[in-house]
Design a protein around this motif. Structure first.
Motif, PDB file in Angstrom:
ATOM      1  N   LYS A  28       0.835  -1.205   0.000  1.00  0.00           N
ATOM      2  CA  LYS A  28       0.000   0.000   0.000  1.00  0.00           C
ATOM      3  C   LYS A  28       0.872   1.259   0.000  1.00  0.00           C
ATOM      4  CE  LYS A  28      -3.385   2.550   2.704  1.00  0.00           C
ATOM      5  NZ  LYS A  28      -4.104   2.669   4.004  1.00  0.00           N
ATOM      6  N   ARG A  58       3.916   1.547  -1.142  1.00  0.00           N
ATOM      7  CA  ARG A  58       4.532   1.697  -2.467  1.00  0.00           C
ATOM      8  C   ARG A  58       3.520   2.235  -3.484  1.00  0.00           C
ATOM      9  NH1 ARG A  58       7.225  -4.164  -2.038  1.00  0.00           N
ATOM     10  NH2 ARG A  58       9.230  -3.593  -1.099  1.00  0.00           N
ATOM     11  N   ARG A  59       2.309   1.711  -3.421  1.00  0.00           N
ATOM     12  CA  ARG A  59       1.305   2.131  -4.386  1.00  0.00           C
ATOM     13  C   ARG A  59       0.968   3.618  -4.210  1.00  0.00           C
ATOM     14  NH1 ARG A  59      -1.945  -1.391  -3.167  1.00  0.00           N
ATOM     15  NH2 ARG A  59      -3.372  -0.242  -1.801  1.00  0.00           N
ATOM     16  N   GLU A  60       0.789   4.045  -2.950  1.00  0.00           N
ATOM     17  CA  GLU A  60       0.425   5.438  -2.717  1.00  0.00           C
ATOM     18  C   GLU A  60       1.583   6.375  -3.091  1.00  0.00           C
ATOM     19  OE1 GLU A  60      -1.513   6.602   0.797  1.00  0.00           O
ATOM     20  OE2 GLU A  60      -2.766   4.798   0.929  1.00  0.00           O
ATOM     21  N   SER A 119       3.774   5.760  -5.426  1.00  0.00           N
ATOM     22  CA  SER A 119       3.814   5.776  -6.889  1.00  0.00           C
ATOM     23  C   SER A 119       2.724   6.688  -7.452  1.00  0.00           C
ATOM     24  CB  SER A 119       3.623   4.348  -7.418  1.00  0.00           C
ATOM     25  OG  SER A 119       3.561   4.345  -8.831  1.00  0.00           O
ATOM     26  N   ASP A 120       1.509   6.600  -6.847  1.00  0.00           N
ATOM     27  CA  ASP A 120       0.417   7.450  -7.321  1.00  0.00           C
ATOM     28  C   ASP A 120       0.749   8.929  -7.097  1.00  0.00           C
ATOM     29  OD1 ASP A 120      -0.945   5.197  -8.038  1.00  0.00           O
ATOM     30  OD2 ASP A 120      -2.261   5.186  -6.269  1.00  0.00           O
ATOM     31  N   ARG A 141       6.851   0.207  -8.305  1.00  0.00           N
ATOM     32  CA  ARG A 141       5.746  -0.188  -9.184  1.00  0.00           C
ATOM     33  C   ARG A 141       5.796  -1.649  -9.567  1.00  0.00           C
ATOM     34  NH1 ARG A 141       6.119   5.429 -12.765  1.00  0.00           N
ATOM     35  NH2 ARG A 141       4.955   6.693 -11.261  1.00  0.00           N
TER      36      ARG A 141
END
Length: 983
Positions: A836, A838-840, A842-843, A979
């Motif tokens: 989570k 990493r995803r946030e 990246s976003d 990612r």
């Protein structure tokens, strides 16, 4: 007698014959003039021009070779007719008398005076040229006649103007019939006019002074009255009308012409020469001669100037300065054969200027002890110098002979078209024309004689200064005297790297005129004159030399004194190169040194480059700088002064290579820690005077961003959060103006922001940014410790906790700082869902790319694969437990070096660390040097060199390729780590 002369014919007989370039064209020219004479009923002229003989052939050659004289003869053939009745000498005497009295008579207006002067001057000018070409008199007679003509014209114009001012009630003249006598107006003829050495198309150099006792109705208006008179004088003399002009008139030899009125009070002039006069002005005053106005007052003025011009003793500095004038008028020794075409007869190698300078320097050195060496005329002084044993008889004879030869050449060049030029034609026909005017059979014969003359002059001139220090080999002329650009100097400056050499000449002349406090003393100007060649070389090598020198000029303008600086730069070439680098490559540092010249004092510390600016070093110096009880405002100003100086000195160390980018970042951060901490202490104490204190209160500042990670640059803003704590039961402060805790710390924070960021006379300490506090701009500017703890543990976004990985307490209560550090460490090790995070991250990076796309490759912070990518990789590693280093480490580089193997393998770690080092090196240098973004198309060349030096790249194309590859590599790592993309 007249009848007898008329019977004998025309009274100007050529001593030698001239040949035209084209016989048939010469006949046609003469026929045209003869026709004009017939139309004006001048039978004697028409007959003379139609009758074969020496006179006709002479006139045919003259008018064919000189379009200027031909046109005059065609328009006014009566000037030729006058020579049937008077010799040239008699006619010139008559014209001189007419000029002297042409201002008199009822109702003579300015326009009528201008007409009379132009008509009389034109005829005299024409006759002087004919007599010169005919050999009726030698060249010495010609220059005397020209000078006398100019003197008569100035005398008449001044008499008219004084009388006109008296008619207007502006002046009370003691002798209305002789307006100039006892008027207090002094008109000095300078240069060739003063020395009776005018050339054929010469302008005239004048200086106008007026005595404070001048008979002016209102003494307060004297400067304005006489300056308007000077302006009218110039108009009368040089405005071109249907009748031509009189003489081009130059008033720029007056003291400091860029900032003084056209007419100067005697007292002000004497003060200037005594305090700020330069040796070239002393040399100019050798030829000064009162020629109009109040002659007695003029003589008295020059008498008062004698001690300035003619020093009884010449000390070493003065002799060195004389040599420096010579260095500016460079003696060429053996630089190949001299070209004749296009050669400057006055300023070129072996030219007239070298003979004049040869004489004047000897006069300056010896004239104080030998009054007989104080004459104005060049040849007369050559003879006197030889008589006194200062030069050999052979040198005297040679230079005298060549002087008059070169003056004849100069006249011939100017007689062609009445142009104020000293340059021989570039084309074959033009050179042949000059040769014929001088009586040579062809251009080859003239060229041989001319070249021999120049070589002869050059030999004696160079020998005069054999012991003098030389400019760098091949540098060329450096002349900054007077107020007119020397053509060879402009070329020298261009060769050195200056694109606007005329502007550079203007700047350096301003130094010599002593317009700045730093150049006001004679000693400072002498030191600066000696330094100038080395200074120009150093600035020329910056490659954006014009801007560099202009910044140095701005720096000089703010200095209180200059002797020490000029001496230091002269004896320390490395320091001179460093100053040139700052001015040429680092506009930000140059702006600091210009606005705050005192920071330059730090460069004088011999240990500057050997002592590291670590925390202990800076803390000791700040303590000494703030020592003693000081008022609140003074403390804040001293903090600004200290920070500006130390930022500058840290930057200098970085430029000089004594510290690298990492150490610079730490030093800038230590400086911010210490000065902001001192500001917090001062603000807290000042705030308590009115509002008291809150029981059990503790305050701390949390450094975020680059301050927290100790990676500040010279241009960084500072990200802060103010945290506070107090006894739970404290309701308000104990001061006269009691405040509740939340209100108290909000006001305290606002006061701190103003203390640090508000601009004062000493500038801004730091720009503060408090947007990283809980709830951002919507929340209170000060945060209670409990609120901070609760927010970070329960409500903070991922990006806020990423920012927390760089947080570091930098100032305030030590116990609270330790508590905050512990709390942050505890928050950062909380368990999180790595995917989570990493995803946030990246976003968020994607959103930044959309909202703030990079400008170009050099936008290192925002570029794909730039600094933000590296920082996100490091911050996500800390939040997800993928950092193997010690807790509390905030520096991005250290985090990247300690990435866990399962997060980034060894190859990736090495690539990321290398990328960050490259980015840091580039960023530190560009932020140090520039005040705005890096523009590849407009980068100062000196900055390019610095970037290559800190990155170790051979040229800029290689650096750009390395940057492009590095950004691509970092983006690949970012995509793999955050990612989950495959290689």
């Amino acid at each position: 007698m007249v009848a007898e002369r008329a019977a004998n014919g025309w009274l100007l007989r050529p001593a030698f014959q001239l040949r035209p370039l084209d016989e048939s064209h010469a006949d046609a020219v003469l026929a045209d003039i003869a026709a004009s004479a017939s139309e004006r009923e001048l039978p004697r002229v028409a007959a003379l021009l139609g009758r074969d003989g020496d006179v006709r052939r002479f006139l045919a050659a003259v008018f064919e070779l000189s379009p200027f004289l031909r046109d005059l003869a065609r328009r006014r053939p009566q000037m030729l007719d006058a020579l049937f009745d008077q010799t040239v000498a008699e006619r010139l005497d008559f014209l001189g008398s007419e000029i002297e009295c042409c201002w008199t008579g009822e109702g003579v207006s300015e326009s009528e005076l201008m007409k009379r002067l132009r008509l009389l001057k034109t005829e005299a000018h024409f006759l002087i040229a004919l007599a010169d070409l005919a050999g009726e008199g030698d060249t010495q007679a010609t220059v005397h006649r020209l000078s006398r003509l100019a003197e008569n014209c100035v005398h008449a114009a001044i008499a008219f103007l004084l009388a006109d001012l008296a008619r207007q009630g502006k002046l009370n003249l003691p002798h209305p019939d002789d307006p100039a006598r006892d008027s207090g107006l002094i008109v000095l003829g300078m240069g060739k006019l003063g020395a009776h050495e005018l050339n054929f198309s010469s302008d005239i150099d004048l200086i106008l002074f007026f005595d404070h006792k001048a008979v002016v109705g209102d003494p307060m208006e004297a400067t304005d009255i006489f300056s308007r008179l000077a302006r009218r004088l110039v108009r009368i003399m040089q405005d071109r009308t249907e009748h031509g002009y009189v003489f081009r008139t130059d008033l720029r030899l007056r003291p400091d012409p860029g900032s003084t009125p056209l007419a100067i009070p005697v007292v002000a002039a004497l003060t200037y020469y005594e305090a700020r006069g330069q040796n070239w002005e002393r040399a100019a005053m050798i030829k000064a001669r009162p020629l109009a106005g109040d002659i007695e007052a003029g003589e008295a003025f020059l008498k008062e100037l004698r001690p300035y011009v003619w020093r009884k003793y010449m000390d070493y500095a003065a002799i060195a300065d004389v040599h420096s004038i010579k260095r500016q008028i460079h003696a060429h020794k053996g630089h190949g054969e001299i070209a004749v075409k296009g050669h400057n007869v006055k300023l070129g190698r072996g030219g007239i200027r070298e003979i004049e300078f040869f004489v004047q320097t000897q006069q300056l050195i010896a004239g104080g002890r030998f009054p007989e060496l104080r004459g104005r005329e060049t040849v007369q002084m050559l003879s006197q110098l030889a008589g006194n044993g200062w030069i050999t008889a052979e040198a005297c004879d040679a230079l005298t002979r060549q002087y008059w030869f070169l003056r004849r050449v100069e006249h011939a060049v100017q007689m062609v078209a009445d142009e104020q030029t000293h340059i021989l034609p570039e084309d074959d026909e033009g050179l042949e024309r000059i040769a014929h005017l001088l009586g040579f059979a062809d251009a080859d014969g003239f060229s041989k004689a001319f070249r021999e003359s120049l070589v002869d002059v050059e030999r004696h001139y160079a020998a005069l200064f054999e012991a003098a220090p030389e400019l760098s080999a091949g540098m060329g002329n450096l002349v900054f005297t007077g107020d007119v650009d020397d053509p060879d100097t402009l070329q020298t400056l261009h060769n050195l790297g200056f694109q606007r050499p005329s502007d550079i000449c203007r700047v350096i002349r301003a130094w010599h005129f002593g317009r700045y406090r730093a150049t006001r003393s004679a000693e400072a100007r002498e030191r600066l004159t000696e330094l100038t060649p080395a200074l120009l070389e150093a600035f020329g090598k910056t490659r954006r030399a014009d801007e560099a020198l202009m910044r140095f000029d701005e720096f000089l303008s703010g200095l209180p004194a200059g002797v020490q600086l000029f001496s230091l730069l002269q004896s320390n070439p490395a320091l001179l190169r460093l100053v040139a680098t700052i001015m040429g490559a680092a506009p930000r540092l140059a702006a600091v040194i210009t606005r705050r010249s005192h920071v330059f004092d730090g460069l004088l510390d011999p240990a500057l480059l050997s002592e590291l600016p670590d925390r202990a070093y800076l803390e000791a110096r700040l303590s000494a700088f703030l020592e003693g009880d000081r008022p609140y405002e003074e403390v804040l100003d001293r903090l600004r002064i200290f920070a500006a100086e130390q930022k500058f000195l840290i930057g200098v160390r970085l430029l000089a290579g004594s510290i690298d980018a990492r150490k610079a970042g730490r030093a800038f951060s230590h400086l911010a820690d210490l000065t902001i901490s001192a500001a917090l202490d001062a603000v807290t104490a000042e705030f308590a005077i009115r509002h008291g204190r809150i029981r059990g209160a503790r305050v701390a500042l949390l450094g975020m961003g680059k301050l927290g990670s100790q990676e500040l640059t010279a241009g960084s803003d500072v990200d802060l959060i103010l945290l506070y704590d107090h006894d739970p039961d404290a309701d308000e402060s104990d001061g006269d103006k009691a405040l509740a805790p939340a209100h108290y710390y909000s006001r305290l924070t606002q006061r701190l922001i103003a203390a640090v960021s508000a601009p004062t006379a000493e500038g801004v300490l730091y720009e503060l940014d408090l947007r990283l506090r809980p709830s951002g701009n919507k929340g209170p500017v000060a945060t209670h410790m409990d609120a901070f703890r609760k927010y970070q543990r329960q409500d903070a976004w991922v990006w806020e906790q990423m920012a927390l990985t760089r947080a570091r307490p930098v100032a305030g209560d030590k116990e609270l700082c330790a508590e905050i550090a512990g709390e942050i460490a505890a928050i950062l090790i909380q368990p999180r869902e790595a995917a989570k995070v990493r995803r946030e991250a990246s976003d968020m990076r994607k959103l930044i790319e959309e909202e703030k796309p990079p400008r170009d490759l050099w936008d290192i912070k925002l570029a794909r694969g730039g600094l933000i990518d590296l920082e996100f990789i490091a911050q996500v590693a800390v939040l997800t437990g993928s950092f193997t280093g010690k807790p509390g480490i905030t520096a991005t580089l250290d985090v990247l070096a300690g990435l866990a193997p399962d997060y980034a393998d060894a190859g990736m770690r090495e690539e990321l660390v290398r990328a960050y080092a490259l980015y840091a090196a580039i960023t530190q240098i560009t932020r140090l040097c520039l005040t705005g973004p890096f523009d590849r198309e407009d980068v100062p060349p000196g900055l390019s060199d610095l970037l290559l030096a800190v990155t170790g790249m051979p040229d800029f194309s290689v650096l750009e390729a390395e940057l492009r590859d590095t950004e691509a590599g970092v983006r690949r790592c970012f995509d793999r780590i955050l990612r989950g993309k495959a290689k």
